[in-house]
Design a protein around this motif. Structure first.
Motif, PDB file in Angstrom:
ATOM      1  N   UNK A  82      17.725   1.366  34.086  1.00  0.00           N
ATOM      2  CA  UNK A  82      18.334   2.507  33.414  1.00  0.00           C
ATOM      3  C   UNK A  82      19.259   3.298  34.326  1.00  0.00           C
ATOM      4  N   UNK A  83      19.086   3.152  35.632  1.00  0.00           N
ATOM      5  CA  UNK A  83      19.930   3.878  36.579  1.00  0.00           C
ATOM      6  C   UNK A  83      19.758   5.385  36.482  1.00  0.00           C
ATOM      7  N   UNK A  84      18.520   5.820  36.232  1.00  0.00           N
ATOM      8  CA  UNK A  84      18.269   7.255  36.099  1.00  0.00           C
ATOM      9  C   UNK A  84      18.531   7.967  37.423  1.00  0.00           C
ATOM     10  N   UNK A  85      19.086   9.174  37.356  1.00  0.00           N
ATOM     11  CA  UNK A  85      19.337   9.925  38.592  1.00  0.00           C
ATOM     12  C   UNK A  85      18.028  10.400  39.228  1.00  0.00           C
ATOM     13  N   UNK A  86      18.126  10.787  40.496  1.00  0.00           N
ATOM     14  CA  UNK A  86      16.951  11.163  41.290  1.00  0.00           C
ATOM     15  C   UNK A  86      16.129  12.260  40.630  1.00  0.00           C
ATOM     16  N   UNK A 125       4.255   7.065  28.992  1.00  0.00           N
ATOM     17  CA  UNK A 125       4.833   8.192  29.710  1.00  0.00           C
ATOM     18  C   UNK A 125       6.181   8.490  29.065  1.00  0.00           C
ATOM     19  N   UNK A 126       6.467   9.764  28.843  1.00  0.00           N
ATOM     20  CA  UNK A 126       7.726  10.117  28.204  1.00  0.00           C
ATOM     21  C   UNK A 126       8.559  10.981  29.134  1.00  0.00           C
ATOM     22  N   UNK A 127       9.846  10.865  28.976  1.00  0.00           N
ATOM     23  CA  UNK A 127      10.797  11.641  29.749  1.00  0.00           C
ATOM     24  C   UNK A 127      11.980  11.935  28.857  1.00  0.00           C
ATOM     25  N   UNK A 128      12.306  13.193  28.720  1.00  0.00           N
ATOM     26  CA  UNK A 128      13.451  13.555  27.893  1.00  0.00           C
ATOM     27  C   UNK A 128      14.732  13.321  28.684  1.00  0.00           C
ATOM     28  N   UNK A 129      15.612  12.505  28.124  1.00  0.00           N
ATOM     29  CA  UNK A 129      16.902  12.255  28.749  1.00  0.00           C
ATOM     30  C   UNK A 129      17.988  12.346  27.688  1.00  0.00           C
ATOM     31  N   UNK A 130      19.161  12.672  28.116  1.00  0.00           N
ATOM     32  CA  UNK A 130      20.289  12.725  27.194  1.00  0.00           C
ATOM     33  C   UNK A 130      20.950  11.353  27.158  1.00  0.00           C
ATOM     34  N   UNK A 131      21.581  11.005  26.038  1.00  0.00           N
ATOM     35  CA  UNK A 131      22.267   9.708  25.975  1.00  0.00           C
ATOM     36  C   UNK A 131      23.328   9.536  27.062  1.00  0.00           C
ATOM     37  N   UNK A 161      23.081  10.190  30.126  1.00  0.00           N
ATOM     38  CA  UNK A 161      22.472   9.672  31.354  1.00  0.00           C
ATOM     39  C   UNK A 161      22.400   8.151  31.383  1.00  0.00           C
ATOM     40  N   UNK A 162      22.317   7.539  30.216  1.00  0.00           N
ATOM     41  CA  UNK A 162      22.225   6.080  30.183  1.00  0.00           C
ATOM     42  C   UNK A 162      23.413   5.453  29.457  1.00  0.00           C
ATOM     43  N   UNK A 163      24.517   6.205  29.350  1.00  0.00           N
ATOM     44  CA  UNK A 163      25.686   5.682  28.637  1.00  0.00           C
ATOM     45  C   UNK A 163      26.195   4.398  29.265  1.00  0.00           C
ATOM     46  N   UNK A 164      26.142   4.304  30.594  1.00  0.00           N
ATOM     47  CA  UNK A 164      26.588   3.081  31.258  1.00  0.00           C
ATOM     48  C   UNK A 164      25.773   1.876  30.808  1.00  0.00           C
ATOM     49  N   UNK A 165      24.484   2.098  30.490  1.00  0.00           N
ATOM     50  CA  UNK A 165      23.617   1.002  30.070  1.00  0.00           C
ATOM     51  C   UNK A 165      24.065   0.448  28.724  1.00  0.00           C
TER      52      UNK A 165
END
Length: 148
Positions: free
Chosen positions: A37-41, A66-72, A74-78
């Protein structure tokens, strides 16, 4: 005295094995989120803290979600690189007994093959532009609706 020592040692070893399993599970989650996913630090750090907090008070459970709220964004490159066929989203609002969860799954293909659409093009698009494919809702559900 030797029996107490052996018993205590066995218990300590079992506890260490359980801790090691928890750590391994946490590392699998972090590596997957980082690599694929290439999530940031900062997001990886939050997810790590969430996993550690869970495993501090709960037994080893590989099936726990486990859940983590992320915005689209953040993973647009994916999704620009991979061109997925099916996307899922889970939206939550409220807390406790008033919590509502809505789940949707979108696909670039209809749910069943025998459905006929009025289109001459198998690669149908929203506005005729080949970069914006048409999407179909293949599944949706809401926690407040009972289908039974």
């Amino acid at each position: 005295m030797d029996r107490v020592t052996i018993s205590a040692l066995r218990w300590i070893c079992q506890e260490q094995v359980i801790r090691l399993k928890k750590l391994h599970h946490l590392l699998e989650i972090m590596v997957t989120c980082s690599t694929f996913l290439g999530l940031p630090f900062d997001r990886l750090f939050r997810l790590t803290q969430s996993c550690l907090q869970y495993y501090k008070t709960s037994p080893y459970n590989e099936d726990h979600d486990f859940t983590l709220q992320i915005t689209p964004a953040l993973i647009s490159h994916l999704y620009q690189r991979e061109h997925p066929v099916v996307w899922g989203a889970e939206l939550s609002s409220g807390h406790g007994a008033r919590e509502v969860k809505t789940t949707m799954q979108l696909s670039d293909k209809p749910l069943v093959d025998h459905v006929v659409f009025n289109t001459d093009d198998a690669n149908a698009t929203v506005n005729g532009n080949s970069e914006e494919p048409a999407y179909y809702t293949t599944m949706s559900c809401c926690s407040l609706v009972n289908f039974a």
